[in-house]
Write a protein that holds these residues in place. Structure first.
Motif, PDB file in Angstrom:
ATOM      1  N   LYS B  69      54.242  -4.991  40.205  1.00  0.00           N
ATOM      2  CA  LYS B  69      53.562  -3.705  40.271  1.00  0.00           C
ATOM      3  C   LYS B  69      52.271  -3.651  39.466  1.00  0.00           C
ATOM      4  CE  LYS B  69      57.730  -0.891  40.969  1.00  0.00           C
ATOM      5  NZ  LYS B  69      58.542   0.234  40.445  1.00  0.00           N
ATOM      6  N   GLU B  70      52.099  -4.578  38.527  1.00  0.00           N
ATOM      7  CA  GLU B  70      50.935  -4.489  37.664  1.00  0.00           C
ATOM      8  C   GLU B  70      50.564  -5.831  37.063  1.00  0.00           C
ATOM      9  OE1 GLU B  70      51.976  -1.605  34.675  1.00  0.00           O
ATOM     10  OE2 GLU B  70      53.838  -2.633  34.177  1.00  0.00           O
ATOM     11  N   SER B  71      49.355  -5.842  36.530  1.00  0.00           N
ATOM     12  CA  SER B  71      48.885  -7.016  35.804  1.00  0.00           C
ATOM     13  C   SER B  71      48.337  -6.549  34.467  1.00  0.00           C
ATOM     14  CB  SER B  71      47.785  -7.727  36.600  1.00  0.00           C
ATOM     15  OG  SER B  71      47.260  -8.818  35.870  1.00  0.00           O
ATOM     16  N   PHE B  72      48.476  -7.402  33.466  1.00  0.00           N
ATOM     17  CA  PHE B  72      47.919  -7.113  32.153  1.00  0.00           C
ATOM     18  C   PHE B  72      46.922  -8.196  31.779  1.00  0.00           C
ATOM     19  CE2 PHE B  72      50.446  -3.565  30.797  1.00  0.00           C
ATOM     20  CZ  PHE B  72      51.646  -3.699  31.493  1.00  0.00           C
ATOM     21  N   LEU B  73      45.855  -7.748  31.138  1.00  0.00           N
ATOM     22  CA  LEU B  73      44.912  -8.692  30.543  1.00  0.00           C
ATOM     23  C   LEU B  73      45.023  -8.507  29.033  1.00  0.00           C
ATOM     24  CD1 LEU B  73      42.687 -10.797  31.102  1.00  0.00           C
ATOM     25  CD2 LEU B  73      41.024  -8.950  30.928  1.00  0.00           C
ATOM     26  N   HIS B  74      45.639  -9.481  28.390  1.00  0.00           N
ATOM     27  CA  HIS B  74      45.853  -9.421  26.945  1.00  0.00           C
ATOM     28  C   HIS B  74      44.658 -10.064  26.247  1.00  0.00           C
ATOM     29  CE1 HIS B  74      50.061  -8.409  27.846  1.00  0.00           C
ATOM     30  NE2 HIS B  74      50.020  -9.379  28.729  1.00  0.00           N
ATOM     31  N   ILE B  75      44.160  -9.371  25.229  1.00  0.00           N
ATOM     32  CA  ILE B  75      43.029  -9.898  24.467  1.00  0.00           C
ATOM     33  C   ILE B  75      43.505 -10.076  23.016  1.00  0.00           C
ATOM     34  CG2 ILE B  75      40.663  -9.522  23.730  1.00  0.00           C
ATOM     35  CD1 ILE B  75      40.288  -7.769  26.172  1.00  0.00           C
ATOM     36  N   THR B  76      43.500 -11.314  22.586  1.00  0.00           N
ATOM     37  CA  THR B  76      43.997 -11.648  21.245  1.00  0.00           C
ATOM     38  C   THR B  76      42.821 -11.860  20.293  1.00  0.00           C
ATOM     39  OG1 THR B  76      45.936 -12.724  22.202  1.00  0.00           O
ATOM     40  CG2 THR B  76      45.402 -13.263  19.919  1.00  0.00           C
ATOM     41  N   ALA B  77      42.860 -11.153  19.176  1.00  0.00           N
ATOM     42  CA  ALA B  77      41.815 -11.272  18.153  1.00  0.00           C
ATOM     43  C   ALA B  77      40.420 -11.233  18.758  1.00  0.00           C
ATOM     44  CB  ALA B  77      42.014 -12.537  17.323  1.00  0.00           C
ATOM     45  N   PRO B  78      40.074 -10.123  19.439  1.00  0.00           N
ATOM     46  CA  PRO B  78      38.783 -10.065  20.127  1.00  0.00           C
ATOM     47  C   PRO B  78      37.594 -10.141  19.183  1.00  0.00           C
ATOM     48  CG  PRO B  78      39.781  -7.889  20.040  1.00  0.00           C
ATOM     49  CD  PRO B  78      40.808  -8.851  19.541  1.00  0.00           C
ATOM     50  N   LYS B  79      36.483 -10.627  19.755  1.00  0.00           N
ATOM     51  CA  LYS B  79      35.219 -10.704  19.037  1.00  0.00           C
ATOM     52  C   LYS B  79      34.207  -9.792  19.716  1.00  0.00           C
ATOM     53  CE  LYS B  79      35.938 -15.494  17.564  1.00  0.00           C
ATOM     54  NZ  LYS B  79      35.361 -16.869  17.530  1.00  0.00           N
ATOM     55  N   PRO B  80      33.137  -9.423  19.038  1.00  0.00           N
ATOM     56  CA  PRO B  80      32.132  -8.536  19.660  1.00  0.00           C
ATOM     57  C   PRO B  80      31.627  -9.056  21.003  1.00  0.00           C
ATOM     58  CG  PRO B  80      31.736  -8.682  17.310  1.00  0.00           C
ATOM     59  CD  PRO B  80      32.844  -9.661  17.614  1.00  0.00           C
ATOM     60  N   GLU B  81      31.543 -10.359  21.178  1.00  0.00           N
ATOM     61  CA  GLU B  81      31.061 -10.904  22.438  1.00  0.00           C
ATOM     62  C   GLU B  81      32.041 -10.712  23.603  1.00  0.00           C
ATOM     63  OE1 GLU B  81      31.268 -12.587  19.525  1.00  0.00           O
ATOM     64  OE2 GLU B  81      31.895 -14.681  19.852  1.00  0.00           O
ATOM     65  N   ASP B  82      33.228 -10.249  23.321  1.00  0.00           N
ATOM     66  CA  ASP B  82      34.186  -9.904  24.383  1.00  0.00           C
ATOM     67  C   ASP B  82      33.911  -8.517  24.961  1.00  0.00           C
ATOM     68  OD1 ASP B  82      36.742 -11.497  22.436  1.00  0.00           O
ATOM     69  OD2 ASP B  82      35.662 -12.304  24.170  1.00  0.00           O
ATOM     70  N   SER B  83      32.981  -7.785  24.371  1.00  0.00           N
ATOM     71  CA  SER B  83      32.625  -6.456  24.872  1.00  0.00           C
ATOM     72  C   SER B  83      32.045  -6.582  26.275  1.00  0.00           C
ATOM     73  CB  SER B  83      31.598  -5.783  23.952  1.00  0.00           C
ATOM     74  OG  SER B  83      32.138  -5.575  22.669  1.00  0.00           O
ATOM     75  N   ALA B  84      32.628  -5.864  27.216  1.00  0.00           N
ATOM     76  CA  ALA B  84      32.230  -5.916  28.626  1.00  0.00           C
ATOM     77  C   ALA B  84      33.124  -4.959  29.397  1.00  0.00           C
ATOM     78  CB  ALA B  84      32.379  -7.327  29.188  1.00  0.00           C
ATOM     79  N   THR B  85      32.859  -4.816  30.677  1.00  0.00           N
ATOM     80  CA  THR B  85      33.777  -4.105  31.562  1.00  0.00           C
ATOM     81  C   THR B  85      34.629  -5.138  32.287  1.00  0.00           C
ATOM     82  OG1 THR B  85      32.313  -2.208  31.865  1.00  0.00           O
ATOM     83  CG2 THR B  85      33.993  -2.574  33.544  1.00  0.00           C
TER      84      THR B  85
END
Lengths: 116, 108
Positions: B69-85
């Motif tokens: 029914k769904e998908s997840f996008l897990h972000i571990t210890a994000p950095k500023p360069e991960d900023s996006a849509t």
């Protein structure tokens, strides 16, 4: 490889004017697509092509025409532009053969079109 | 009716603060689910394809998972360069549907 390129990057039209957006890809992909992206809405498919000389309608085809005379090029035309066609237009391509599982699409940088 | 819903619409994280983005879908005959990243003023950039429930894919700080029914996008210890849509797209039997995206901002 340049990937997917789009021309022009920006354009301003007056209502009723016509224009053609050009998309080119150098990855020898079979499938090509034209999308529009509007604030608060997902990418919406306008037209697509599954091979040279073929085109098909997508979700929002009205007011647009397309042609795929060469495998590497996909043209999107607006015959009589309307303010409702103000949007960002993206071209994409993908490798697809027969009943194979769907492949990722490679997108161009977009064309920002404003119709006054 | 086939549809894709992404949540939240926007997410602000401190650098290093892990979180997850959600993509819920209803589609006839799922053939594939795609995650893309889109930076301002640019076209979407492919991240992952998932084809069946239970499948997982990883790339650097990102991990994508898929259920029926769904998908997840897990972000571990994000950095500023991960900023996006981050965009989710679902390929059904006939069409590909894109969600409206989650706008992620990672604060240093």
């Amino acid at each position: 490889n340049a990937g997917v390129t789009q021309t022009p990057k920006f354009r301003v039209l007056k209502t009723g004017q016509s224009m053609t957006l050009l998309c080119a890809q150098d990855m020898n992909h079979e499938y090509m697509y034209w999308y529009r992206q509007d604030p608060g809405m997902g990418l919406r498919l306008i037209h697509y092509s599954v091979g040279e000389g073929t085109t098909a309608k997508g979700e929002v085809p009205d007011g647009y025409n397309v042609s795929r005379l060469k495998k590497q090029n996909f043209l999107l035309g607006l015959e009589s532009a309307a303010p409702s066609q103000t949007s960002v237009y993206f071209c994409a391509s993908s490798y697809q053969r027969g009943l194979a599982l769907p492949n990722e699409q490679f997108f161009g940088p977009g064309t920002r079109l404003t119709v006054l | 009716e086939d549809q894709v819903t992404q949540s939240p619409e926007a997410l602000r994280l401190q650098e290093g603060e892990s979180s997850s983005l959600n993509c819920s879908y209803t589609v006839s005959g799922l053939r594939g689910l795609f995650w893309y990243r889109q930076d301002p003023g640019k076209g979407p950039e492919f991240l992952f394809t998932l084809y069946s429930a239970g499948e997982e894919k990883e790339k650097e700080r990102l991990k994508a998972t898929l259920t029926k029914k769904e998908s997840f996008l897990h972000i571990t210890a994000p950095k500023p360069e991960d900023s996006a849509t981050y965009l989710c797209a679902v390929q059904g039997a006939n069409n590909l549907f894109f969600g409206t995206g989650t706008r992620l901002t990672v604060i240093p």
